[in-house]
Design an enzyme around this catalytic site. Structure first.
Site, PDB file in Angstrom:
ATOM      1  N   TYR A  42      -1.184 -19.627   0.954  1.00 36.92           N
ATOM      2  CA  TYR A  42      -2.021 -18.512   1.442  1.00 36.92           C
ATOM      3  C   TYR A  42      -3.229 -19.061   2.200  1.00 36.92           C
ATOM      4  CZ  TYR A  42      -5.546 -14.893   1.587  1.00 36.92           C
ATOM      5  OH  TYR A  42      -6.535 -14.043   2.030  1.00 36.92           O
ATOM      6  N   LYS A  82      -4.275 -19.037   6.460  1.00 34.19           N
ATOM      7  CA  LYS A  82      -5.513 -18.585   7.119  1.00 34.19           C
ATOM      8  C   LYS A  82      -6.101 -19.706   7.977  1.00 34.19           C
ATOM      9  CE  LYS A  82      -5.585 -14.436   5.513  1.00 34.19           C
ATOM     10  NZ  LYS A  82      -5.386 -13.297   6.397  1.00 34.19           N
ATOM     11  N   SER A  90      -8.995 -12.976 -19.986  1.00 34.81           N
ATOM     12  CA  SER A  90      -9.043 -14.423 -20.218  1.00 34.81           C
ATOM     13  C   SER A  90     -10.012 -15.014 -19.210  1.00 34.81           C
ATOM     14  CB  SER A  90      -7.661 -15.058 -19.999  1.00 34.81           C
ATOM     15  OG  SER A  90      -6.777 -14.617 -20.984  1.00 34.81           O
ATOM     16  N   SER A 131       0.868  -1.199   0.000  1.00 37.70           N
ATOM     17  CA  SER A 131       0.000   0.000   0.000  1.00 37.70           C
ATOM     18  C   SER A 131       0.893   1.233   0.000  1.00 37.70           C
ATOM     19  CB  SER A 131      -0.903   0.001   1.231  1.00 37.70           C
ATOM     20  OG  SER A 131      -0.119  -0.120   2.394  1.00 37.70           O
ATOM     21  N   SER A 167     -10.802 -16.054   5.349  1.00 35.30           N
ATOM     22  CA  SER A 167     -11.196 -16.085   3.948  1.00 35.30           C
ATOM     23  C   SER A 167     -12.020 -17.334   3.658  1.00 35.30           C
ATOM     24  CB  SER A 167      -9.912 -16.120   3.122  1.00 35.30           C
ATOM     25  OG  SER A 167     -10.192 -16.456   1.798  1.00 35.30           O
TER      26      SER A 167
HETATM   27  P1  NAD Z   1      -3.927  -5.479   1.195  1.00 33.49           P
HETATM   28  O1  NAD Z   1      -2.648  -6.071   0.741  1.00 33.49           O
HETATM   29  O2  NAD Z   1      -4.526  -4.388   0.385  1.00 33.49           O
HETATM   30  O3  NAD Z   1      -3.775  -4.938   2.687  1.00 33.49           O
HETATM   31  C1  NAD Z   1      -2.913  -5.505   3.637  1.00 33.49           C
HETATM   32  C2  NAD Z   1      -2.139  -4.363   4.281  1.00 33.49           C
HETATM   33  O4  NAD Z   1      -1.275  -4.896   5.278  1.00 33.49           O
HETATM   34  C3  NAD Z   1      -1.249  -3.624   3.265  1.00 33.49           C
HETATM   35  O5  NAD Z   1      -1.403  -2.222   3.450  1.00 33.49           O
HETATM   36  C4  NAD Z   1       0.171  -4.060   3.645  1.00 33.49           C
HETATM   37  O6  NAD Z   1       1.125  -3.052   3.365  1.00 33.49           O
HETATM   38  C5  NAD Z   1       0.014  -4.357   5.133  1.00 33.49           C
HETATM   39  N1  NAD Z   1       0.937  -5.359   5.669  1.00 33.49           N
HETATM   40  C6  NAD Z   1       1.211  -6.593   5.165  1.00 33.49           C
HETATM   41  N2  NAD Z   1       2.077  -7.224   5.961  1.00 33.49           N
HETATM   42  C7  NAD Z   1       2.357  -6.388   7.003  1.00 33.49           C
HETATM   43  C8  NAD Z   1       3.182  -6.483   8.145  1.00 33.49           C
HETATM   44  N3  NAD Z   1       3.929  -7.565   8.397  1.00 33.49           N
HETATM   45  N4  NAD Z   1       3.226  -5.437   9.002  1.00 33.49           N
HETATM   46  C9  NAD Z   1       2.490  -4.311   8.771  1.00 33.49           C
HETATM   47  N5  NAD Z   1       1.694  -4.173   7.694  1.00 33.49           N
HETATM   48  C10 NAD Z   1       1.629  -5.201   6.824  1.00 33.49           C
HETATM   49  O7  NAD Z   1      -4.964  -6.674   1.381  1.00 33.49           O
HETATM   50  P2  NAD Z   1      -6.538  -6.619   1.662  1.00 33.49           P
HETATM   51  O8  NAD Z   1      -7.239  -7.063   0.441  1.00 33.49           O
HETATM   52  O9  NAD Z   1      -6.895  -5.340   2.294  1.00 33.49           O
HETATM   53  O10 NAD Z   1      -6.664  -7.797   2.706  1.00 33.49           O
HETATM   54  C11 NAD Z   1      -6.716  -7.567   4.106  1.00 33.49           C
HETATM   55  C12 NAD Z   1      -6.842  -8.887   4.830  1.00 33.49           C
HETATM   56  O11 NAD Z   1      -8.005  -9.573   4.343  1.00 33.49           O
HETATM   57  C13 NAD Z   1      -5.673  -9.841   4.603  1.00 33.49           C
HETATM   58  O12 NAD Z   1      -5.421 -10.545   5.791  1.00 33.49           O
HETATM   59  C14 NAD Z   1      -6.196 -10.776   3.521  1.00 33.49           C
HETATM   60  O13 NAD Z   1      -5.566 -12.005   3.571  1.00 33.49           O
HETATM   61  C15 NAD Z   1      -7.665 -10.885   3.918  1.00 33.49           C
HETATM   62  N6  NAD Z   1      -8.539 -11.271   2.796  1.00 33.49           N
HETATM   63  C16 NAD Z   1      -8.537 -10.552   1.640  1.00 33.49           C
HETATM   64  C17 NAD Z   1      -9.350 -10.956   0.564  1.00 33.49           C
HETATM   65  C18 NAD Z   1      -9.358 -10.201  -0.723  1.00 33.49           C
HETATM   66  O14 NAD Z   1      -9.814 -10.765  -1.731  1.00 33.49           O
HETATM   67  N7  NAD Z   1      -8.914  -8.958  -0.775  1.00 33.49           N
HETATM   68  C19 NAD Z   1     -10.183 -12.094   0.703  1.00 33.49           C
HETATM   69  C20 NAD Z   1     -10.173 -12.789   1.900  1.00 33.49           C
HETATM   70  C21 NAD Z   1      -9.342 -12.373   2.949  1.00 33.49           C
HETATM   71  N1  UFG Z   2     -11.163 -15.285 -13.327  1.00 32.52           N
HETATM   72  C1  UFG Z   2     -11.070 -15.270 -14.714  1.00 32.52           C
HETATM   73  N2  UFG Z   2     -10.106 -14.498 -15.286  1.00 32.52           N
HETATM   74  C2  UFG Z   2      -9.243 -13.733 -14.550  1.00 32.52           C
HETATM   75  C3  UFG Z   2      -9.361 -13.756 -13.136  1.00 32.52           C
HETATM   76  C4  UFG Z   2     -10.329 -14.552 -12.550  1.00 32.52           C
HETATM   77  O1  UFG Z   2     -11.826 -15.940 -15.411  1.00 32.52           O
HETATM   78  O2  UFG Z   2      -8.382 -13.060 -15.135  1.00 32.52           O
HETATM   79  C5  UFG Z   2     -12.233 -16.109 -12.700  1.00 32.52           C
HETATM   80  C6  UFG Z   2     -11.713 -17.203 -11.794  1.00 32.52           C
HETATM   81  O3  UFG Z   2     -11.450 -18.362 -12.556  1.00 32.52           O
HETATM   82  C7  UFG Z   2     -12.873 -17.340 -10.805  1.00 32.52           C
HETATM   83  C8  UFG Z   2     -13.435 -15.924 -10.685  1.00 32.52           C
HETATM   84  O4  UFG Z   2     -12.988 -15.243 -11.863  1.00 32.52           O
HETATM   85  O5  UFG Z   2     -13.872 -18.161 -11.353  1.00 32.52           O
HETATM   86  C9  UFG Z   2     -12.947 -15.160  -9.471  1.00 32.52           C
HETATM   87  O6  UFG Z   2     -11.518 -15.204  -9.423  1.00 32.52           O
HETATM   88  P1  UFG Z   2     -10.666 -14.273  -8.437  1.00 32.52           P
HETATM   89  O7  UFG Z   2      -9.222 -14.539  -8.708  1.00 32.52           O
HETATM   90  O8  UFG Z   2     -11.137 -12.866  -8.519  1.00 32.52           O
HETATM   91  O9  UFG Z   2     -11.096 -14.774  -6.985  1.00 32.52           O
HETATM   92  P2  UFG Z   2     -10.991 -16.213  -6.313  1.00 32.52           P
HETATM   93  O10 UFG Z   2     -12.383 -16.652  -6.013  1.00 32.52           O
HETATM   94  O11 UFG Z   2     -10.134 -17.135  -7.090  1.00 32.52           O
HETATM   95  O12 UFG Z   2     -10.205 -15.897  -4.952  1.00 32.52           O
HETATM   96  C10 UFG Z   2     -10.439 -14.715  -4.173  1.00 32.52           C
HETATM   97  C11 UFG Z   2      -9.141 -14.287  -3.506  1.00 32.52           C
HETATM   98  C12 UFG Z   2      -8.723 -15.299  -2.477  1.00 32.52           C
HETATM   99  C13 UFG Z   2      -9.843 -15.553  -1.518  1.00 32.52           C
HETATM  100  C14 UFG Z   2     -11.102 -15.947  -2.253  1.00 32.52           C
HETATM  101  C15 UFG Z   2     -12.248 -16.107  -1.305  1.00 32.52           C
HETATM  102  O13 UFG Z   2      -8.107 -14.118  -4.466  1.00 32.52           O
HETATM  103  O14 UFG Z   2      -7.635 -14.787  -1.764  1.00 32.52           O
HETATM  104  O15 UFG Z   2     -11.417 -14.961  -3.214  1.00 32.52           O
HETATM  105  O16 UFG Z   2     -12.342 -15.009  -0.471  1.00 32.52           O
HETATM  106  F1  UFG Z   2      -9.500 -16.526  -0.682  1.00 32.52           F
END
Ligand code: NAD
Ligand code: UFG
Length: 333
Positions: free
Chosen positions: A149, A153, A216, A36, A124
């Site tokens: 990953y 979790k 794709s 970030s 997640s």
């Molecule tokens: P993000 O990468 O945008 O935010 C994470 C933030 O944490 C970033 O600002 C990064 O700089 C900071 N960070 C990472 N490691 C650190 C450390 N060791 N010390 C201090 N700061 C640190 O990700 P996000 O999408 O906001 O995700 C937030 C949380 O939600 C994560 O734990 C992620 O695994 C979980 N999550 C995200 C998604 C998704 O699709 N975005 C889905 C399920 C769970």
């Molecule tokens: N997809 C495409 N083309 C792309 C990207 C994705 O067809 O370029 C498809 C994937 O095959 C899937 C759907 O779009 O069917 C969603 O894919 P994402 O990569 O956006 O999301 P995922 O469901 O694979 O996974 C996300 C996060 C994980 C998290 C999960 C559930 O990446 O970290 O959601 O929260 F664990």
């Protein structure tokens, strides 16, 4: 009393900070900017007109955490700090386990030392692996994760269960997010993946903007209505509000370990997403059908009943809102 938000400058952390500040909460943010930018902090202030304290540091560093807990009266922690790229986690498992598991152990140890036992943890839907059935309830079997990953979790969830078992004074909410998308309606904060996006919505936005040629679609031979993968997309502002609701629940209950799905309960296919994005924003999203992506499952969507009944949480933003706000942010960035 203040809430510590680790990873507060990140995608979900910044939106949650906005919603908590709007509710009048006093916040302390920690981030190391590994995924970030510092400018996000100014944007949070611009949106809310509110101030908060910020510490730049790594959550693996006990001295930074100790300083935060000594200099502030921390009531609870919302822990977002982690790495989140599924593909990268396969290449860098050690880095992922350190940053997603070891950091949490350092955090929990510091919380314990300072007598703070209230935690909201970002988990997640990935912990369900390939679910036996949909919609997915919180009782659905976890494990069977297919990448470091997801396993990180799953491991932290187990650690939190063990901790609560050892000391029931802990007050923990594990939130299992489905697919967060969208951005704040101001267009000031949103998701900014480094390099080529791995996730669907940011990829679509870049194709629409012309910086990527075409989407794709990974497989059109799944057992779904149109053959493409189905997911439960939730607007990031709804997700952020879910964290406030979880915090309120913990404040009311004082102790416990609760697990909630945060999703909408509705599944959309990849083709639904492409069409919705085109219609909401009057743009074209060229696509081609490509082979399935390794590790993908066909269908994943939440049963959101428990969060509704126990947190009074219902996601209200529509697919159109998600597409419009993603595009608005893309155009601004
Ligand atoms: P993000 O990468 O945008 O935010 C994470 C933030 O944490 C970033 O600002 C990064 O700089 C900071 N960070 C990472 N490691 C650190 C450390 N060791 N010390 C201090 N700061 C640190 O990700 P996000 O999408 O906001 O995700 C937030 C949380 O939600 C994560 O734990 C992620 O695994 C979980 N999550 C995200 C998604 C998704 O699709 N975005 C889905 C399920 C769970
Ligand atoms: N997809 C495409 N083309 C792309 C990207 C994705 O067809 O370029 C498809 C994937 O095959 C899937 C759907 O779009 O069917 C969603 O894919 P994402 O990569 O956006 O999301 P995922 O469901 O694979 O996974 C996300 C996060 C994980 C998290 C999960 C559930 O990446 O970290 O959601 O929260 F664990």
């Amino acid at each position: 009393m203040s809430i510590l938000i680790t990873g507060g400058a990140g995608y979900i952390g910044s939106h949650t900070s906005v919603e908590l500040l709007k509710q009048g909460e006093d916040l302390v943010l920690l981030d190391n900017f590994s995924n970030s930018k510092p400018e996000v902090l100014d944007k949070i202030k611009e949106i809310t007109g509110k101030e908060f304290r910020f510490y730049e540091g790594d959550m693996i560093d006990e001295t930074v955490l100790h300083k935060i807990f000594t200099e502030n009266h921390i009531e609870a922690v919302i822990d977002f700090a982690a790495y989140k790229a599924v593909g990268e986690s396969v290449q860098k498992p050690v880095e992922y386990y350190i940053n997603n598991v070891s950091t949490v152990l350092v955090l929990l140890n510091t919380m314990k030392k300072h007598g703070v036992k209230t935690l909201v943890f970002s988990s997640s839907a990935t912990v369900y692996g390939d679910p036996e059935k949909v919609p997915i309830t919180e009782e659905t079997k976890t494990g069977g994760t297919t990448n470091p990953y997801g396993t990180s979790k799953y491991m932290v969830e187990q650690i939190l269960k063990d901790l609560y078992h050892s000391d029931p004074e802990w007050n923990i909410a594990i939130l299992r997010y489905f697919n967060p998308v969208g951005a704040h309606e101001s267009g000031l904060i949103g998701e900014e993946p480094k390099g080529i996006p791995a996730n669907l919505m940011p990829y679509i936005a870049r194709v629409a903007a012309g910086s990527l040629k075409e989407l794709s679609i990974f497989g059109n031979d799944y057992d779904t209505k149109d053959g493409t993968g189905v997911r439960d997309y939730i607007h990031v502002v709804d997700l952020a509000i879910g964290h406030f609701k979880a915090l309120e629940k913990l404040r009311k209950d004082h102790q416990g370990l609760h697990i909630y799905n945060l999703g909408t309960g509705v599944g959309y296919s990849v083709l639904d997403m492409v069409k919705a994005f085109e219609n909401a924003n009057h743009v074209k999203v060229p696509y081609k059908i490509a082979p399935r992506r390794a590790g993908d499952i066909a269908v994943c969507y939440a049963d959101p009943t428990k969060a509704k009944e126990e947190l009074d949480f219902v996601a209200t933003r529509s697919l159109e809102d998600m597409c419009r706000d993603s595009w608005n942010y893309q155009k601004n960035s």
